[in-house]
Structures are given as structure tokens and as C-alpha cells.
Design an enzyme around this catalytic site. Structure first.
Site, PDB file in Angstrom:
ATOM      1  N   HIS A   6       0.766  -1.264   0.016  1.00  0.00           N
ATOM      2  CA  HIS A   6      -0.060   0.106   0.084  1.00  0.00           C
ATOM      3  C   HIS A   6       0.924   1.165  -0.030  1.00  0.00           C
ATOM      4  O   HIS A   6       1.559   1.498   0.920  1.00  0.00           O
ATOM      5  CB  HIS A   6      -0.808  -0.033   1.267  1.00  0.00           C
ATOM      6  CG  HIS A   6      -1.885   1.090   1.330  1.00  0.00           C
ATOM      7  ND1 HIS A   6      -1.773   1.882   2.474  1.00  0.00           N
ATOM      8  CD2 HIS A   6      -2.729   1.402   0.659  1.00  0.00           C
ATOM      9  CE1 HIS A   6      -2.671   2.909   2.227  1.00  0.00           C
ATOM     10  NE2 HIS A   6      -3.439   2.519   1.497  1.00  0.00           N
ATOM     11  N   ARG A   7       0.630   2.054  -1.142  1.00  0.00           N
ATOM     12  CA  ARG A   7       1.486   3.308  -1.236  1.00  0.00           C
ATOM     13  C   ARG A   7       3.193   2.847  -1.322  1.00  0.00           C
ATOM     14  O   ARG A   7       4.119   3.371  -0.774  1.00  0.00           O
ATOM     15  CB  ARG A   7       1.391   4.313  -0.135  1.00  0.00           C
ATOM     16  CG  ARG A   7      -0.018   4.631  -0.056  1.00  0.00           C
ATOM     17  CD  ARG A   7      -0.228   5.711   1.205  1.00  0.00           C
ATOM     18  NE  ARG A   7      -1.505   5.792   1.472  1.00  0.00           N
ATOM     19  CZ  ARG A   7      -2.096   6.513   2.438  1.00  0.00           C
ATOM     20  NH1 ARG A   7      -1.474   7.270   3.152  1.00  0.00           N
ATOM     21  NH2 ARG A   7      -3.430   6.342   2.773  1.00  0.00           N
ATOM     22  N   GLU A  33       0.312  -0.839  -4.901  1.00  0.00           N
ATOM     23  CA  GLU A  33      -0.613   0.309  -4.846  1.00  0.00           C
ATOM     24  C   GLU A  33      -0.073   1.678  -4.729  1.00  0.00           C
ATOM     25  O   GLU A  33       0.909   1.702  -3.913  1.00  0.00           O
ATOM     26  CB  GLU A  33      -1.825  -0.065  -3.880  1.00  0.00           C
ATOM     27  CG  GLU A  33      -3.143   0.879  -3.862  1.00  0.00           C
ATOM     28  CD  GLU A  33      -3.128   2.168  -3.021  1.00  0.00           C
ATOM     29  OE1 GLU A  33      -4.015   3.136  -3.135  1.00  0.00           O
ATOM     30  OE2 GLU A  33      -2.003   2.417  -2.551  1.00  0.00           O
ATOM     31  N   ASP A  35      -1.066   6.089  -5.569  1.00  0.00           N
ATOM     32  CA  ASP A  35      -2.210   7.172  -5.642  1.00  0.00           C
ATOM     33  C   ASP A  35      -1.576   8.304  -6.827  1.00  0.00           C
ATOM     34  O   ASP A  35      -0.675   8.733  -6.561  1.00  0.00           O
ATOM     35  CB  ASP A  35      -2.487   7.864  -4.341  1.00  0.00           C
ATOM     36  CG  ASP A  35      -2.707   6.843  -3.445  1.00  0.00           C
ATOM     37  OD1 ASP A  35      -3.932   6.297  -3.338  1.00  0.00           O
ATOM     38  OD2 ASP A  35      -2.030   6.680  -2.466  1.00  0.00           O
ATOM     39  N   HIS A  48      -0.430  10.780  -1.910  1.00  0.00           N
ATOM     40  CA  HIS A  48      -1.780  10.535  -1.370  1.00  0.00           C
ATOM     41  C   HIS A  48      -2.683  11.411  -1.449  1.00  0.00           C
ATOM     42  O   HIS A  48      -3.804  11.522  -1.870  1.00  0.00           O
ATOM     43  CB  HIS A  48      -1.450   9.762  -0.047  1.00  0.00           C
ATOM     44  CG  HIS A  48      -3.123   9.491   0.376  1.00  0.00           C
ATOM     45  ND1 HIS A  48      -3.650  10.085   1.261  1.00  0.00           N
ATOM     46  CD2 HIS A  48      -3.868   8.126   0.226  1.00  0.00           C
ATOM     47  CE1 HIS A  48      -4.868   9.592   1.401  1.00  0.00           C
ATOM     48  NE2 HIS A  48      -4.971   8.468   0.851  1.00  0.00           N
ATOM     49  N   GLU A 108      -4.210   4.071  -8.419  1.00  0.00           N
ATOM     50  CA  GLU A 108      -5.656   4.817  -7.699  1.00  0.00           C
ATOM     51  C   GLU A 108      -5.650   6.294  -8.053  1.00  0.00           C
ATOM     52  O   GLU A 108      -4.834   6.838  -8.020  1.00  0.00           O
ATOM     53  CB  GLU A 108      -5.621   4.387  -6.312  1.00  0.00           C
ATOM     54  CG  GLU A 108      -6.965   5.004  -5.589  1.00  0.00           C
ATOM     55  CD  GLU A 108      -6.804   5.324  -4.222  1.00  0.00           C
ATOM     56  OE1 GLU A 108      -6.274   4.774  -3.395  1.00  0.00           O
ATOM     57  OE2 GLU A 108      -7.962   6.066  -3.754  1.00  0.00           O
ATOM     58  N   LYS A 110      -6.892   9.630  -7.890  1.00  0.00           N
ATOM     59  CA  LYS A 110      -7.286  10.334  -6.631  1.00  0.00           C
ATOM     60  C   LYS A 110      -8.167  11.595  -7.250  1.00  0.00           C
ATOM     61  O   LYS A 110      -7.772  12.987  -6.910  1.00  0.00           O
ATOM     62  CB  LYS A 110      -6.390  10.931  -5.898  1.00  0.00           C
ATOM     63  CG  LYS A 110      -5.573   9.845  -4.854  1.00  0.00           C
ATOM     64  CD  LYS A 110      -6.693   9.446  -3.714  1.00  0.00           C
ATOM     65  CE  LYS A 110      -6.003   8.593  -2.674  1.00  0.00           C
ATOM     66  NZ  LYS A 110      -7.052   8.018  -1.926  1.00  0.00           N
ATOM     67  N   ASP A 228       0.564  -1.922   4.690  1.00  0.00           N
ATOM     68  CA  ASP A 228       1.924  -0.698   4.676  1.00  0.00           C
ATOM     69  C   ASP A 228       3.026  -1.618   4.872  1.00  0.00           C
ATOM     70  O   ASP A 228       4.297  -1.362   4.935  1.00  0.00           O
ATOM     71  CB  ASP A 228       1.660   0.145   5.918  1.00  0.00           C
ATOM     72  CG  ASP A 228       0.418   1.212   5.546  1.00  0.00           C
ATOM     73  OD1 ASP A 228      -0.008   1.165   4.431  1.00  0.00           O
ATOM     74  OD2 ASP A 228       0.049   1.563   6.598  1.00  0.00           O
TER      75      ASP A 228
HETATM   76  O1  G3P Z   1      -6.592   1.512  -2.619  1.00  0.00           O
HETATM   77  C1  G3P Z   1      -6.856   1.019  -1.369  1.00  0.00           C
HETATM   78  C2  G3P Z   1      -6.297   2.271  -0.348  1.00  0.00           C
HETATM   79  O2  G3P Z   1      -5.279   3.003  -0.816  1.00  0.00           O
HETATM   80  C3  G3P Z   1      -7.592   3.424  -0.387  1.00  0.00           C
HETATM   81  O3  G3P Z   1      -7.212   4.537   0.611  1.00  0.00           O
HETATM   82  O4  G3P Z   1      -6.624   6.780   1.252  1.00  0.00           O
HETATM   83  O5  G3P Z   1      -5.086   4.736   1.238  1.00  0.00           O
HETATM   84  O6  G3P Z   1      -5.746   5.608  -0.771  1.00  0.00           O
HETATM   85  P1  G3P Z   1      -6.357   5.512   0.655  1.00  0.00           P
HETATM   86 MG    MG Z   2      -4.839   4.520  -2.146  1.00  0.00          MG
END
Ligand code: G3P
Ligand code: MG
Length: 242
Positions: A6-7, A33, A35, A48, A108, A110, A228
Site C-alpha cells: 500500500h503506497r 498500490e 495514488d 496520496h 488509484e 485520486k 503498509d
Molecule cells: O486503494 C486502497 C487504499 O489506498 C484506499 O485508500 O486513502 O489509502 O488511498 P487510501
Molecule cells: Mg490509495
């Protein structure tokens, strides 16, 4: 159950930076993943928040700065002095890191707070030019962006993001339309979600940083988690789950 960083490896590195993605690129996990936002001069950048305040030494909205202006700021020191000098990555730079790996890439969009005009089209163009169509899933909280992806590139996998539990999840999936749902752990474990798993809809869950819900998520049929701490959860799952 698959793992997405994640990120990038954002628990151990500054989120959405080259350092976080290089670390994740070396792990035997399924995916990554990140953003996407758009700068004043139309460049696609990986961050993000709408503003750079939390993850850099600067202040202001991404939409109000050019890429050259954004490059004046440090996106690593806020996390640790060890990462001083990390810059804001472009989408191209991040995709390039994974050009030689086989990771699945969750882009993702945004555009749920600021409706960046033309951003979805630019992302699709770059993905197409790099021949990554079969390696990406494009997700968003902005369901119009998901619809645009499906209109312009129906073969590209999409994921609709939801923060809250859905009352009739199957109807949502059919109306959007989307290939997958990306949801929170509490939503995934609700009995009303069973219909999704029965229909074979791909469900991915964010953000899972401990082992607490792993077995329950696997049991209901969740396809993947976003974490994470991809290395830590990879080792745990390898040792404790099949
Ligand atoms: O894509 C899953 C998650 O990243 C969505 O929430 O706010 O972390 O981008 P956020
Ligand atoms: Mg995200």
C-alpha cells in the site's frame, strides 16, 4: 490471499516514494498500490493527499504547482532523515521501476476531491504506451472515473473503492460497472457481502497491517489485502497460512 504493498512499502519507507517502491519491487508479493494526482502543468504524480503538506517540507496543492516546482521539495525527511532527498515521483517513474518485474499494479485515481480534467485519459494513454494493460487495475473513490475507464478501455480491470459498508453490493457492482471492489475490513466481513463472493466478484481489502483479520478475510473469500508492511505480512502468511 494476495498482498499489495500500500503506497509501496509505506510502513518502513516514506509512502509513495521511489524508495518505498524499490523496496516493494524486490518482494515476492502479488502487487503494489499507489495514488495519482495531476500537477498544474498536467503531469501525473504519485502522492496520496491533494496537498503536499503532510508528506514533504513544502505546502500547497499539487494542482497549483508545476512538476518543476514540486521537485524543489523533499518527500523523505518527514518520515526519517535517512530518506532525505526523495522527490515526488511521476507515474512514469513508478511504472518504470516495475517494467522488469511481474507485479500487478493498482493505480488509484485520486480524482474524488479534485476533479482533475483529463487525468483518467492521460493515465490510460501511458498504461497503453507501456503495454501494461494486462498488468494494472485502475481504482478510484470517484465512480465516474471508473465509468470513464470502462468506456475508453473496457479491457482494463477496474476497482471501485468504498469506505462504508454497502447495503446491496451486487447491485453496486453491476451499476458502476466494475471488476472488483476495494473495501474496508469491517465491510468485507459483513454477511451482506457474501453474495459478492458467491458471484465471483474480486474483493480486495485495505489497509491490513497486522495478522488479526487475515484468517477471517481469507475464509470469506477475499482475493487480496493492501498493507503498509508487505514484507512482514508476507513472512507471516507464508509461515502461518496456506
Ligand atoms: O486503494 C486502497 C487504499 O489506498 C484506499 O485508500 O486513502 O489509502 O488511498 P487510501
Ligand atoms: Mg490509495
Amino acid at each position: 490471499m494476495k498482498i499489495y504493498a500500500h503506497r509501496g512499502s509505506s510502513g518502513t519507507h516514506p509512502e509513495n516514494t521511489i524508495a518505498a517502491f524499490l523496496d516493494a519491487s524486490k518482494l515476492p508479493i502479488h502487487g503494489i498500490e499507489f495514488d495519482v494526482h495531476m500537477t498544474k502543468d498536467g503531469e501525473l504524480v504519485i502522492i496520496h493527499d491533494e496537498k503536499i503538506d503532510r508528506t514533504s517540507n513544502g505546502k500547497g496543492y499539487v494542482k497549483d504547482m508545476t512538476l518543476a516546482e514540486l521537485r524543489n521539495y523533499d518527500f523523505g525527511s518527514w518520515f526519517s532523515p535517512q530518506f532525505k532527498g526523495e522527490h515526488i515521483p511521476t507515474l512514469y517513474e513508478v511504472l518504470d521501476i516495475f517494467s522488469e518485474t511481474s507485479h500487478h499494479l493498482n493505480i488509484e485515481l485520486k480524482s474524488d476531491v479534485i476533479d482533475y480534467q483529463g487525468m483518467t485519459e492521460k493515465v490510460l494513454d501511458l498504461v497503453g504506451n507501456l503495454n501494461l494493460d494486462t498488468r494494472v487495475v485502475i481504482s478510484s473513490f470517484n465512480l465516474d472515473a471508473i465509468r470513464t475507464v470502462k468506456e475508453l478501455a473496457p479491457h482494463i480491470e477496474t476497482g471501485a473503492l468504498f469506505m462504508k459498508p454497502l447495503k446491496d453490493p451486487l447491485e453496486y457492482v453491476r451499476n458502476i460497472p466494475t471488476d472488483a471492489l476495494h473495501i474496508k475490513v469491517r465491510s468485507a466481513l459483513r454477511p451482506s457481502m457474501r453474495q459478492l463472493f458467491n458471484e465471483g466478484v474480486i474483493v480486495r481489502v485495505f489497509t491490513i497491517n497486522t495478522a488479526k483479520y487475515l484468517s477471517a478475510l481469507k475464509e470469506v473469500g477475499v482475493d487480496a489485502i493492501f498493507t503498509d508492511y508487505p514484507e512482514k505480512l508476507y513472512v507471516y502468511m507464508k509461515n502461518h497460512m496456506n
